[in-house]
Design an enzyme around this catalytic site. Structure first.
Site, PDB file in Angstrom:
ATOM      1  N   HIS A   1      36.577   5.815 -12.420  1.00 20.85           N
ATOM      2  CA  HIS A   1      37.486   6.266 -11.360  1.00 20.85           C
ATOM      3  C   HIS A   1      36.828   6.253  -9.986  1.00 20.85           C
ATOM      4  CE1 HIS A   1      35.774  10.415 -11.974  1.00 20.85           C
ATOM      5  NE2 HIS A   1      36.048  10.517 -10.697  1.00 20.85           N
TER       6      HIS A   1
ATOM      7  N   SER B   1      31.321  13.322  -9.450  1.00 16.69           N
ATOM      8  CA  SER B   1      31.866  12.283 -10.330  1.00 16.69           C
ATOM      9  C   SER B   1      30.935  11.085 -10.436  1.00 16.69           C
ATOM     10  CB  SER B   1      33.212  11.788  -9.804  1.00 16.69           C
ATOM     11  OG  SER B   1      34.234  12.702 -10.056  1.00 16.69           O
TER      12      SER B   1
ATOM     13  N   GLU C   1      13.215   7.343  -0.533  1.00 19.41           N
ATOM     14  CA  GLU C   1      14.529   6.742  -0.783  1.00 19.41           C
ATOM     15  C   GLU C   1      14.440   5.215  -0.914  1.00 19.41           C
ATOM     16  OE1 GLU C   1      15.042  10.397   1.824  1.00 19.41           O
ATOM     17  OE2 GLU C   1      13.809   8.594   1.866  1.00 19.41           O
TER      18      GLU C   1
ATOM     19  N   ASP D   1      36.211   6.194 -18.982  1.00 17.49           N
ATOM     20  CA  ASP D   1      35.923   6.347 -17.545  1.00 17.49           C
ATOM     21  C   ASP D   1      34.472   5.979 -17.254  1.00 17.49           C
ATOM     22  OD1 ASP D   1      36.128   6.973 -14.882  1.00 17.49           O
ATOM     23  OD2 ASP D   1      36.223   9.152 -15.174  1.00 17.49           O
TER      24      ASP D   1
END
Length: 237
Positions: A45, A189, A74, A96
């Protein structure tokens, strides 16, 4: 992450920030996990509706801890291809999961490293750790520093009691405390739910959905990675 605490650099070297770039600015919108030097794993999603073959303006950042500080650890790499699960259902959030092919290779070190996968069909048990830069309350603010929270896994039967049998598929796994207060939330998510019942850390879940965040009686719902191991290995090539 609701009810969590600050992580430290190198504690979760597999955690990625999945970002959109626009007019020179980068915005975190989902988490992801490092699978190998060239592939990341995230939620379906998070990428649904994008240009899968030629994505533009998408990047992952590895070795990140505090979004407001350049730690020097990073590594930022653009996403060159998206592989969305062919049976992903946006309405039901079944399957998902998606893979992100990176335009270059990550360099592994103490702060940037892959997370192992479970065996196909393995059933995770015990406590798990979920991490991310998502909101610290439902509809709340996002933190600068990566957050972590430990929650117990919830059986499929119990999760179906909470949500309804037609909402929780075999491709899902649930985790949370009955009283609420600890959970993943918006912006987490696609990120990792890590288990270690095998004696070493592995990716048990992908942050997927839930009814609000950290509400009593509604555990967080995650994509069950052990259900998709064969798919990951077949597609991350």
């Amino acid at each position: 992450i609701v009810g969590g605490t600050d992580a430290v650099l190198g504690e979760f070297p597999y955690q990625l920030s999945f970002q959109e770039t626009f007019l020179g600015f980068s915005f975190h919108f989902c988490g992801a996990s490092i699978y190998n030097e060239n592939y990341a794993i995230t939620a379906g999603h998070c990428v649904y509706g994008d240009d899968y073959e030629n994505p533009s303006g998408l990047q992952i950042v590895a070795g990140e801890l505090d979004m407001s500080v350049n730690e020097g650890s990073e590594q930022t790499i653009t996403v060159s291809k998206i592989i969305l699960h062919e049976n992903f259902d946006y309405d039901l959030l079944d399957n998902d999961i998606s893979l992100l092919k990176l335009s270059g290779s990550l360099t592994f070190n103490n702060n940037v490293a892959p997370i192992a996968l479970p065996a196909q069909g393995h059933t995770a048990t015990g406590n798990v750790i979920v991490t991310g830069w998502g909101t610290t309350s439902e509809g709340g603010n996002t933190p600068d520093v990566l957050q972590k929270v430990t929650v117990p896994l919830v059986s499929d039967a119990e999760c179906r009691d909470d949500y309804g049998a037609d909402e929780i598929f075999d491709s899902m796994i649930c985790a949370g405390v009955p009283e609420g207060g600890k959970d993943s939330c918006q912006g987490d998510s696609g990120g990792p739910l890590a288990a270690s019942d095998t004696g070493s850390t592995y990716l048990a879940g992908i942050v997927s959905w839930g009814y609000g965040c950290a509400r009593p009686g509604y555990p967080g719902v995650y994509t069950e990675v052990s259900y998709h191991v064969d798919w990951i290995k077949a597609n991350a090539v």
